[in-house]
Structure formats: C-alpha cells, structure tokens
Design a protein around this motif. Sequence first.
Motif, PDB file in Angstrom:
ATOM      1  N   LYS A 103     -10.723  60.927  48.721  1.00 16.57           N
ATOM      2  CA  LYS A 103     -10.332  59.573  48.355  1.00 16.57           C
ATOM      3  C   LYS A 103     -10.238  59.520  46.843  1.00 16.57           C
ATOM      4  N   LEU A 104      -9.094  59.106  46.360  1.00 17.18           N
ATOM      5  CA  LEU A 104      -8.842  59.061  44.928  1.00 17.18           C
ATOM      6  C   LEU A 104      -8.731  57.617  44.476  1.00 17.18           C
ATOM      7  N   PHE A 105      -9.371  57.335  43.372  1.00 15.46           N
ATOM      8  CA  PHE A 105      -9.347  55.986  42.814  1.00 15.46           C
ATOM      9  C   PHE A 105      -8.803  56.086  41.391  1.00 15.46           C
ATOM     10  N   PRO A 106      -7.475  56.018  41.209  1.00 15.71           N
ATOM     11  CA  PRO A 106      -6.936  56.091  39.853  1.00 15.71           C
ATOM     12  C   PRO A 106      -7.164  54.778  39.116  1.00 15.71           C
ATOM     13  N   LEU A 107      -7.788  54.875  37.984  1.00 16.12           N
ATOM     14  CA  LEU A 107      -8.104  53.715  37.177  1.00 16.12           C
ATOM     15  C   LEU A 107      -7.369  53.848  35.857  1.00 16.12           C
ATOM     16  N   ASN A 108      -6.596  52.854  35.524  1.00 15.47           N
ATOM     17  CA  ASN A 108      -5.783  52.911  34.324  1.00 15.47           C
ATOM     18  C   ASN A 108      -6.402  52.037  33.248  1.00 15.47           C
ATOM     19  N   ASP A 121     -22.891  58.673  41.244  1.00 15.26           N
ATOM     20  CA  ASP A 121     -22.852  59.810  42.157  1.00 15.26           C
ATOM     21  C   ASP A 121     -21.402  60.041  42.577  1.00 15.26           C
ATOM     22  N   LYS A 122     -20.548  60.253  41.568  1.00 18.02           N
ATOM     23  CA  LYS A 122     -19.112  60.429  41.791  1.00 18.02           C
ATOM     24  C   LYS A 122     -18.577  61.460  40.810  1.00 18.02           C
ATOM     25  N   THR A 123     -17.409  61.968  41.100  1.00 14.95           N
ATOM     26  CA  THR A 123     -16.702  62.841  40.168  1.00 14.95           C
ATOM     27  C   THR A 123     -15.683  61.977  39.440  1.00 14.95           C
ATOM     28  N   ASN A 139     -18.265  50.463  41.904  1.00 14.88           N
ATOM     29  CA  ASN A 139     -17.919  49.737  43.130  1.00 14.88           C
ATOM     30  C   ASN A 139     -16.838  50.405  43.967  1.00 14.88           C
ATOM     31  N   SER A 140     -16.211  51.434  43.440  1.00 13.08           N
ATOM     32  CA  SER A 140     -15.171  52.127  44.191  1.00 13.08           C
ATOM     33  C   SER A 140     -15.775  52.861  45.387  1.00 13.08           C
ATOM     34  N   VAL A 141     -15.069  52.815  46.511  1.00 14.58           N
ATOM     35  CA  VAL A 141     -15.507  53.567  47.687  1.00 14.58           C
ATOM     36  C   VAL A 141     -15.128  55.046  47.555  1.00 14.58           C
ATOM     37  N   SER A 142     -14.318  55.349  46.567  1.00 14.97           N
ATOM     38  CA  SER A 142     -13.869  56.724  46.357  1.00 14.97           C
ATOM     39  C   SER A 142     -14.963  57.553  45.706  1.00 14.97           C
ATOM     40  N   SER A 143     -15.022  58.803  46.091  1.00 16.02           N
ATOM     41  CA  SER A 143     -15.998  59.719  45.487  1.00 16.02           C
ATOM     42  C   SER A 143     -15.407  60.433  44.277  1.00 16.02           C
ATOM     43  N   LYS A 144     -14.071  60.367  44.133  1.00 17.44           N
ATOM     44  CA  LYS A 144     -13.397  61.009  43.008  1.00 17.44           C
ATOM     45  C   LYS A 144     -12.500  59.989  42.325  1.00 17.44           C
ATOM     46  N   ILE A 145     -12.655  59.894  41.013  1.00 19.07           N
ATOM     47  CA  ILE A 145     -11.959  58.870  40.241  1.00 19.07           C
ATOM     48  C   ILE A 145     -11.213  59.518  39.085  1.00 19.07           C
ATOM     49  N   LEU A 146      -9.940  59.187  38.961  1.00 21.94           N
ATOM     50  CA  LEU A 146      -9.125  59.647  37.846  1.00 21.94           C
ATOM     51  C   LEU A 146      -8.855  58.452  36.945  1.00 21.94           C
ATOM     52  N   ILE A 147      -9.159  58.598  35.663  1.00 19.76           N
ATOM     53  CA  ILE A 147      -8.940  57.525  34.697  1.00 19.76           C
ATOM     54  C   ILE A 147      -7.952  57.993  33.648  1.00 19.76           C
ATOM     55  N   THR A 148      -6.842  57.271  33.501  1.00 22.12           N
ATOM     56  CA  THR A 148      -5.970  57.537  32.356  1.00 22.12           C
ATOM     57  C   THR A 148      -6.500  56.713  31.200  1.00 22.12           C
ATOM     58  N   HIS A 149      -6.572  57.356  30.049  1.00 23.48           N
ATOM     59  CA  HIS A 149      -7.299  56.757  28.926  1.00 23.48           C
ATOM     60  C   HIS A 149      -6.674  57.212  27.625  1.00 23.48           C
ATOM     61  N   GLY A 150      -6.807  56.416  26.602  1.00 26.57           N
ATOM     62  CA  GLY A 150      -6.352  56.804  25.272  1.00 26.57           C
ATOM     63  C   GLY A 150      -7.180  57.951  24.728  1.00 26.57           C
ATOM     64  N   THR A 151      -6.518  58.841  24.011  1.00 25.99           N
ATOM     65  CA  THR A 151      -7.197  60.047  23.514  1.00 25.99           C
ATOM     66  C   THR A 151      -8.191  59.760  22.396  1.00 25.99           C
ATOM     67  N   THR A 204     -18.140  49.343  36.044  1.00 25.45           N
ATOM     68  CA  THR A 204     -18.322  48.558  37.266  1.00 25.45           C
ATOM     69  C   THR A 204     -17.271  48.929  38.312  1.00 25.45           C
ATOM     70  N   LEU A 205     -16.027  49.091  37.868  1.00 25.30           N
ATOM     71  CA  LEU A 205     -14.967  49.498  38.799  1.00 25.30           C
ATOM     72  C   LEU A 205     -15.270  50.870  39.398  1.00 25.30           C
ATOM     73  N   CYS A 206     -15.768  51.783  38.580  1.00 27.17           N
ATOM     74  CA  CYS A 206     -16.144  53.112  39.091  1.00 27.17           C
ATOM     75  C   CYS A 206     -17.285  53.003  40.093  1.00 27.17           C
TER      76      CYS A 206
END
Length: 161
Positions: free
Chosen positions: A2-7, A99-101, A71-83, A67-69
């Motif tokens: 399960k992937l939770f992309p967070l922008n 307890d997530k990646t 509360n996400s049901v996903s165990s793996k989260i991808l965040i696009t972020h400024g460098t 908080t978004l991370c």
Amino acid sequence: MKLFPLNSTGTIDTVLENSKRGIEVSEEAAIVKILDRGRVSTRPTIVKACSKNSQELTHEDLNKIATLCKNSVSSKILITHGTDTMVETAKFLADHNFDKTILLTGAFRPETFKDTDADFNVGFALGVLHCLATRDVYIAMNGGLFHWSNVSHDVGQNYFV
C-alpha cells in the motif's frame, strides 16, 4: 504494497521561476504527471500536504505531514519534497518513530522542464520503496538511497551524499 504518496511541493512542482513574480506552483502535483508518463498501473490517491517552497515550511506544516503519515493506513509512504529542506524533514519524521517506511524524493529541476531529474528520481524512489523492508525514513535522490541519519545536501554540486 500500500503506497501513500504525499506531496509537499518544492522545485518538482514548480512551473515557473521568475525573479519578478517568484515561484509558481502547479495546481496538479508533479507526481501525477510522472506516474502517467511512467504508465504506472496501480494508481494511488495523491494527498497534498501543502503548496509552498520547502524553505517556507513551518513547524505547523511539518506537524501536518507527520500527522498524515501517522494516520495513513499505508505501511509505505512516498513524499515529494523540496530539496532545500528535505534532510530536515526526514529527521523530523524520524524523530516521530513511525512504524512505517517513509521515503522522500524530489527534483533539482522542475517536472515541467525538459532536462528535469524529476521522472528519474520518482521512478527510482518507487522502485526502491517496493524493495525496502526496514521501517524507517530514507531519502532517494540522484540514484542513491540514503538513511535519514547519514545524508547531506551538497548545495554547491546539487547532489545528495
């Protein structure tokens, strides 16, 4: 997976940089266009945390991302972020001990530019995220995978090392 992309915006979502008008952020998250071009078959819902330059992120913004991370049901989260502040955000998230990646990526050139590194970085990050088994916080940039505690941004060279 399960992937939770967070922008959370940054250069990757910039459509125009103009010294008189400042930075304009695209209405549509760059990751949406990148996933379309990459023909990614599993289309996760993109959650937009904020729309601002990463140098303008406040403690409130970081708490919202955390908080978004959490509360996400996903165990793996991808965040696009400024460098510019990616390393600091990675450390902030690691301090919360989820307890997530969680994997942060971004681009040195906007997704809209012909010579962007956005497609490569997002594609690399997605591939790495599928393979990571350890739950922790990482950064994927320039073809490298870095643990949050062992990474720095070489501003002069525009590389993560």
